[in-house]
Write a protein that holds these residues in place. Sequence first.
Motif, PDB file in Angstrom:
ATOM      1  N   PRO A 127     -87.489 -26.674 -81.967  1.00  0.00           N
ATOM      2  CA  PRO A 127     -86.265 -26.021 -82.216  1.00  0.00           C
ATOM      3  C   PRO A 127     -86.304 -24.780 -81.671  1.00  0.00           C
ATOM      4  O   PRO A 127     -87.322 -23.864 -81.572  1.00  0.00           O
ATOM      5  N   ARG A 128     -84.987 -23.925 -81.510  1.00  0.00           N
ATOM      6  CA  ARG A 128     -85.105 -22.585 -81.469  1.00  0.00           C
ATOM      7  C   ARG A 128     -85.929 -21.890 -82.653  1.00  0.00           C
ATOM      8  O   ARG A 128     -85.820 -22.329 -83.769  1.00  0.00           O
TER       9      ARG A 128
ATOM     10  N   SER B 289     -87.835 -19.557 -93.670  1.00  0.00           N
ATOM     11  CA  SER B 289     -88.115 -19.359 -92.153  1.00  0.00           C
ATOM     12  C   SER B 289     -87.443 -20.099 -91.113  1.00  0.00           C
ATOM     13  O   SER B 289     -87.188 -19.950 -90.098  1.00  0.00           O
ATOM     14  N   MET B 290     -87.263 -21.670 -91.849  1.00  0.00           N
ATOM     15  CA  MET B 290     -86.746 -22.518 -90.893  1.00  0.00           C
ATOM     16  C   MET B 290     -85.364 -23.209 -91.564  1.00  0.00           C
ATOM     17  O   MET B 290     -84.525 -23.767 -91.201  1.00  0.00           O
TER      18      MET B 290
ATOM     19  N   CYS C 108     -75.686 -21.776 -87.374  1.00  0.00           N
ATOM     20  CA  CYS C 108     -77.062 -21.653 -87.169  1.00  0.00           C
ATOM     21  C   CYS C 108     -77.932 -20.735 -88.057  1.00  0.00           C
ATOM     22  O   CYS C 108     -77.441 -19.576 -88.349  1.00  0.00           O
ATOM     23  N   HIS C 109     -79.229 -20.787 -88.311  1.00  0.00           N
ATOM     24  CA  HIS C 109     -79.995 -19.871 -88.804  1.00  0.00           C
ATOM     25  C   HIS C 109     -80.275 -18.698 -88.003  1.00  0.00           C
ATOM     26  O   HIS C 109     -79.804 -18.583 -86.943  1.00  0.00           O
ATOM     27  N   PRO C 110     -80.070 -17.535 -88.668  1.00  0.00           N
ATOM     28  CA  PRO C 110     -80.395 -16.286 -88.077  1.00  0.00           C
ATOM     29  C   PRO C 110     -81.273 -16.308 -86.943  1.00  0.00           C
ATOM     30  O   PRO C 110     -81.012 -15.588 -85.863  1.00  0.00           O
ATOM     31  N   SER C 111     -82.345 -16.916 -86.974  1.00  0.00           N
ATOM     32  CA  SER C 111     -83.337 -16.791 -85.980  1.00  0.00           C
ATOM     33  C   SER C 111     -82.973 -17.893 -85.068  1.00  0.00           C
ATOM     34  O   SER C 111     -83.915 -18.329 -84.024  1.00  0.00           O
TER      35      SER C 111
END
Length: 414
Positions: A43-44, A58-59, A81-84
């Motif tokens: 994933p991203r 983290s994920m 989506c998660h910030p990362s």
Amino acid sequence: MRNILRTAVVGLAAAPLALGHTWIEQMRNVNDKGEYVGEYGYPRGMVGKTDPGFNGNSMNWELPGSNLQGNVFINESTPLCHPSQRKQVQSSDKYPRLQAVPGGFIAMRYMENGHVSLPNNQKGKPKKAGTVFIYGTTDPKEDETLATVLQWSQDGQGGNKGGKLLTMNDFDDGRCYEVNSSPISTQRQKSDPNFAMGQVVEGAPGNYPLFCESSVQLPKTADLGKPYTFYWVWQWNTVPGADPGLPAGKDEYYTTCIDVDVASANVALAADAESKFALGQQDAMTIAVSDFASRTALMTDVMKAEVGPIFSSKPTGAASSSTAGAPAATGGAPFLNTTISAAPTGIPTLTGRPGASSTLSLGNADVVTVTDTVYVTVTAAPEATQPAASAVTPRAAHIIRHKNGAKFRSMFTE
């Protein structure tokens, strides 16, 4: 060195579970024979469990969770989506995008974290550990919201028409497990033994957890040489009236945002996968679930299992219309160990189940450090087909968040 590594594998496999944390950890192409082929994809913003600095957030991206300041229901602005993972960026060269073939099947792999092998841990949760809805788009937005994507339909005409619903899978793929003493896990350890990559011993019992997987087909119309975006959305809501602490129920979604590079078969499927990472990142399983091309789900309409008010006071659009290409609803959401009663109005004070992920550190090849947060099993009346799980551990640390953001920690013992 080999014996040391094998001991490390057993230690990791036996590490206690931290419930409520699940995300896509790797992806594989699946050929017509059901075999994993080609290189791994990620994933991203991928951070592996053995990477320096990895932690439970983290994920993991839980919605609404603590991300909406104490609300128990999603709203129109809940970020998908998660910030990362909001930009189409991979975290590093060692975590590349999957190269995938138009019309080809992909296995998106994730740990079950007790949701499958210990199904009675929480009240009011759906059977088969809920449903994974996978959406696709060629026009991803950095500020995409969950509510927007949930309205996309199979024919691409739902909601704002920015993408489409590709498939629905039960979270439980029928074979995955964590290594524990529950009846489900012990049976599956025998039927589908698993090992860490490079640690297979013929005739020996497996010693490694087996990833669950979501099966999805990349659209045949995907353009070669261009990226295609998947949104993996796991719906695991709590039904109203089942948990005294959540009388109105609770939304609980987990998402992973993923890009793949669309490539020809001789590029995407030809390369042999290499073991590039520390133990704990890859396993030795070589085949997909047997029904990868025909997966089904108990719940096929994401809005039918939405317990909050977000879609109740306005049209749901094409996602609930059979003429618009959306899947037909199966009726009410199937829930496990549930007694339904009228829910009072208003939003409960507590945000529901806390969670923290195990932290695994492999500083060198000879040492494995496992730091974990574990929970006491709460066993409701067992269902005939789902035996009650045994206690995971005699202690647990729970962090509960109030709406005002305050926290307190309480310790429980059996």
